[in-house]
Motif scaffolding. Structure first.
Motif, PDB file in Angstrom:
ATOM      1  N   GLN A 208       0.799  -1.064   0.065  1.00  0.00           N
ATOM      2  CA  GLN A 208       0.006  -0.049  -0.009  1.00  0.00           C
ATOM      3  C   GLN A 208       1.000   1.176  -0.130  1.00  0.00           C
ATOM      4  OE1 GLN A 208      -3.234  -0.136  -0.282  1.00  0.00           O
ATOM      5  NE2 GLN A 208      -3.083  -2.306  -0.461  1.00  0.00           N
ATOM      6  N   ASN A 209       2.319   1.167  -0.256  1.00  0.00           N
ATOM      7  CA  ASN A 209       3.144   2.002  -0.206  1.00  0.00           C
ATOM      8  C   ASN A 209       3.278   2.716  -1.381  1.00  0.00           C
ATOM      9  OD1 ASN A 209       5.780   3.200  -0.338  1.00  0.00           O
ATOM     10  ND2 ASN A 209       6.005   3.137   2.009  1.00  0.00           N
ATOM     11  N   ASP A 210       2.847   3.932  -1.735  1.00  0.00           N
ATOM     12  CA  ASP A 210       2.945   4.730  -2.934  1.00  0.00           C
ATOM     13  C   ASP A 210       4.413   4.725  -3.507  1.00  0.00           C
ATOM     14  OD1 ASP A 210       0.207   4.899  -2.841  1.00  0.00           O
ATOM     15  OD2 ASP A 210       0.475   7.085  -2.369  1.00  0.00           O
ATOM     16  N   ASN A 211       5.280   4.855  -2.691  1.00  0.00           N
ATOM     17  CA  ASN A 211       6.834   5.078  -3.346  1.00  0.00           C
ATOM     18  C   ASN A 211       7.399   3.662  -3.746  1.00  0.00           C
ATOM     19  OD1 ASN A 211       7.056   7.875  -2.981  1.00  0.00           O
ATOM     20  ND2 ASN A 211       7.710   7.616  -0.859  1.00  0.00           N
ATOM     21  N   LEU A 212       6.825   2.729  -2.845  1.00  0.00           N
ATOM     22  CA  LEU A 212       7.401   1.488  -3.173  1.00  0.00           C
ATOM     23  C   LEU A 212       6.706   0.832  -4.482  1.00  0.00           C
ATOM     24  CD1 LEU A 212       9.210  -1.132  -2.122  1.00  0.00           C
ATOM     25  CD2 LEU A 212       7.256  -1.859  -0.891  1.00  0.00           C
ATOM     26  N   ILE A 213       5.530   1.114  -4.535  1.00  0.00           N
ATOM     27  CA  ILE A 213       4.700   0.852  -5.844  1.00  0.00           C
ATOM     28  C   ILE A 213       5.451   1.420  -7.096  1.00  0.00           C
ATOM     29  CG2 ILE A 213       2.503   0.911  -6.991  1.00  0.00           C
ATOM     30  CD1 ILE A 213       1.221   0.454  -4.405  1.00  0.00           C
ATOM     31  N   LYS A 214       5.534   2.852  -6.781  1.00  0.00           N
ATOM     32  CA  LYS A 214       6.137   3.495  -8.032  1.00  0.00           C
ATOM     33  C   LYS A 214       7.477   2.909  -8.420  1.00  0.00           C
ATOM     34  CE  LYS A 214       7.492   7.957  -9.441  1.00  0.00           C
ATOM     35  NZ  LYS A 214       7.152   9.606  -9.090  1.00  0.00           N
ATOM     36  N   ASN A 215       8.337   2.720  -7.273  1.00  0.00           N
ATOM     37  CA  ASN A 215       9.699   2.158  -7.824  1.00  0.00           C
ATOM     38  C   ASN A 215       9.723   0.831  -8.290  1.00  0.00           C
ATOM     39  OD1 ASN A 215      11.034   4.369  -6.706  1.00  0.00           O
ATOM     40  ND2 ASN A 215      11.303   3.734  -4.492  1.00  0.00           N
ATOM     41  N   SER A 216       8.604   0.092  -7.879  1.00  0.00           N
ATOM     42  CA  SER A 216       8.196  -1.133  -8.577  1.00  0.00           C
ATOM     43  C   SER A 216       8.011  -1.308  -9.820  1.00  0.00           C
ATOM     44  CB  SER A 216       7.256  -2.108  -7.666  1.00  0.00           C
ATOM     45  OG  SER A 216       7.572  -2.362  -6.402  1.00  0.00           O
ATOM     46  N   LEU A 217       7.126  -0.232 -10.431  1.00  0.00           N
ATOM     47  CA  LEU A 217       6.788   0.079 -11.694  1.00  0.00           C
ATOM     48  C   LEU A 217       8.019   0.435 -12.795  1.00  0.00           C
ATOM     49  CD1 LEU A 217       3.328   1.694 -11.140  1.00  0.00           C
ATOM     50  CD2 LEU A 217       3.635  -0.571 -12.153  1.00  0.00           C
ATOM     51  N   LYS A 218       8.772   1.219 -11.948  1.00  0.00           N
ATOM     52  CA  LYS A 218       9.885   1.535 -12.662  1.00  0.00           C
ATOM     53  C   LYS A 218      11.052   0.541 -13.064  1.00  0.00           C
ATOM     54  CE  LYS A 218      10.340   6.589 -11.113  1.00  0.00           C
ATOM     55  NZ  LYS A 218      11.115   7.325 -10.234  1.00  0.00           N
ATOM     56  N   LEU A 219      11.136  -0.495 -11.985  1.00  0.00           N
ATOM     57  CA  LEU A 219      11.970  -1.617 -12.185  1.00  0.00           C
ATOM     58  C   LEU A 219      11.531  -2.672 -13.140  1.00  0.00           C
ATOM     59  CD1 LEU A 219      14.703  -2.862 -11.284  1.00  0.00           C
ATOM     60  CD2 LEU A 219      13.511  -3.880  -9.270  1.00  0.00           C
ATOM     61  N   MET A 220       9.891  -2.639 -13.124  1.00  0.00           N
ATOM     62  CA  MET A 220       9.359  -3.441 -14.109  1.00  0.00           C
ATOM     63  C   MET A 220       9.517  -3.166 -15.646  1.00  0.00           C
ATOM     64  SD  MET A 220       5.708  -4.331 -12.175  1.00  0.00           S
ATOM     65  CE  MET A 220       5.256  -5.589 -13.155  1.00  0.00           C
ATOM     66  N   GLN A 221       9.509  -1.854 -15.582  1.00  0.00           N
ATOM     67  CA  GLN A 221       9.665  -1.052 -16.865  1.00  0.00           C
ATOM     68  C   GLN A 221      11.177  -1.667 -17.490  1.00  0.00           C
ATOM     69  OE1 GLN A 221      11.858   1.829 -17.218  1.00  0.00           O
ATOM     70  NE2 GLN A 221      11.684   1.590 -19.840  1.00  0.00           N
ATOM     71  N   GLN A 222      12.163  -1.348 -16.425  1.00  0.00           N
ATOM     72  CA  GLN A 222      13.554  -1.814 -16.898  1.00  0.00           C
ATOM     73  C   GLN A 222      13.778  -3.152 -17.306  1.00  0.00           C
ATOM     74  OE1 GLN A 222      16.401  -0.059 -13.784  1.00  0.00           O
ATOM     75  NE2 GLN A 222      14.808   1.340 -13.305  1.00  0.00           N
ATOM     76  N   ASN A 223      13.059  -4.013 -16.359  1.00  0.00           N
ATOM     77  CA  ASN A 223      13.092  -5.499 -16.898  1.00  0.00           C
ATOM     78  C   ASN A 223      12.690  -5.864 -18.146  1.00  0.00           C
ATOM     79  OD1 ASN A 223      13.826  -7.373 -14.463  1.00  0.00           O
ATOM     80  ND2 ASN A 223      12.649  -5.986 -13.296  1.00  0.00           N
ATOM     81  N   TYR A 224      11.306  -5.022 -18.543  1.00  0.00           N
ATOM     82  CA  TYR A 224      10.821  -5.425 -19.723  1.00  0.00           C
ATOM     83  C   TYR A 224      11.658  -4.869 -20.889  1.00  0.00           C
ATOM     84  CZ  TYR A 224       6.477  -7.135 -17.938  1.00  0.00           C
ATOM     85  OH  TYR A 224       5.592  -7.738 -17.023  1.00  0.00           O
ATOM     86  N   ALA A 225      12.344  -3.780 -20.618  1.00  0.00           N
ATOM     87  CA  ALA A 225      13.229  -3.235 -21.692  1.00  0.00           C
ATOM     88  C   ALA A 225      14.275  -4.207 -21.846  1.00  0.00           C
ATOM     89  CB  ALA A 225      13.876  -1.791 -21.049  1.00  0.00           C
ATOM     90  N   LYS A 226      14.894  -4.737 -20.797  1.00  0.00           N
ATOM     91  CA  LYS A 226      15.968  -5.608 -20.936  1.00  0.00           C
ATOM     92  C   LYS A 226      15.595  -6.763 -21.888  1.00  0.00           C
ATOM     93  CE  LYS A 226      19.080  -3.630 -18.756  1.00  0.00           C
ATOM     94  NZ  LYS A 226      20.517  -3.192 -19.317  1.00  0.00           N
TER      95      LYS A 226
END
Length: 243
Positions: A208-226
């Motif tokens: 439920q942590n907004d910052n943690l969710i946002k950081n997770s989305l960013k890392l997901m984007q990086q994973n999909y890019a790779k």
């Protein structure tokens, strides 16, 4: 940190022992020894010397299991072990109380203290405290704490510890989510992109942590890019922009 607000049962036991001291002396050495251990425990607890209270409390729990005050002794031992920083012992003692007295008064307190002690035992060696990441650390205490809190919340909705339990459960679940994020980062650094995405999905589902969710989305984007999964990379970028 949420603190133990349980009013001392042992203090009441000591008062009762003092009021019936004459009778106790007539009933033999066993009761006198019990009373002496109670007074020694109370003296240490009153002066907040919790470590000093552990030996007499453990002696009371070991030798006076049939005493009318046995439940009170075990409850006080839970509290003293927690206050002394012996979190694993406090959790074990609380669990013993739950097993021995599943339908008795104060089982809600034992469930709460079991959860708090388990969470504290994990946090005592947390990556934040040690200043480095421990993605391989056993999460078992966190999951056991969550399970005990779930029982408390569902079975004892009118408990005096209900509000504390709901707050603690949210904290425990965020700790689990943070651990999953740390592991996802660990996998990403080692080019295990699919494994990283699997952990990040857990974070999105449970945090439920907004910052943690946002950081997770960013890392997901990086994973999909790779992985060159362009449509999912674009979807993550859109979600990040929207939030």
């Amino acid at each position: 940190m949420m603190r133990n607000k349980f009013s001392s049962a042992l203090m009441l036991v000591a008062l009762a022992a003092m009021l019936t001291g004459c009778q106790a002396k007539k009933e033999g050495d066993n009761i006198q020894n019990e009373e002496a251990l109670v007074h020694k425990s109370v003296k240490s607890l009153k002066s907040k010397r919790y470590s000093s209270a552990l030996d007499p409390l453990r002696k009371l729990n070991q030798d006076y299991t049939t005493s009318p005050n046995a439940q009170g002794y075990r409850l006080e031992l839970i509290s003293a072990e927690y206050q002394a920083g012996e979190y694993e012992n406090a959790a074990a003692t609380a669990n013993q109380f739950i097993v021995m007295y599943p339908h008795e008064k104060y089982v809600d307190y034992a469930l709460y203290m079991k959860s708090l002690s388990l969470y504290s035992s994990y946090g005592d060696w947390s990556p934040v405290k040690l200043k480095f990441s421990l993605p391989g650390k056993d999460p078992k205490p966190l999951h056991e704490a969550d399970q005990a809190l779930e029982i408390l919340i569902k079975k004892f909705p009118t408990s005096r510890y209900f509000y504390q339990a709901t707050k603690l459960q949210a904290t425990v679940r965020e700790s689990i989510a943070q651990r999953d994020f740390d592991i996802a980062n660990h996998y990403f650094a080692r080019h295990a992109y699919l494994a990283s995405l699997e952990r990040l999905n857990l974070v999105i589902q449970n945090s439920q942590n907004d910052n943690l969710i946002k950081n997770s989305l960013k890392l997901m984007q990086q994973n999909y890019a790779k992985l060159h999964v362009n449509d999912m990379q674009a979807k993550m970028e859109a979600l990040i922009a929207a939030n």
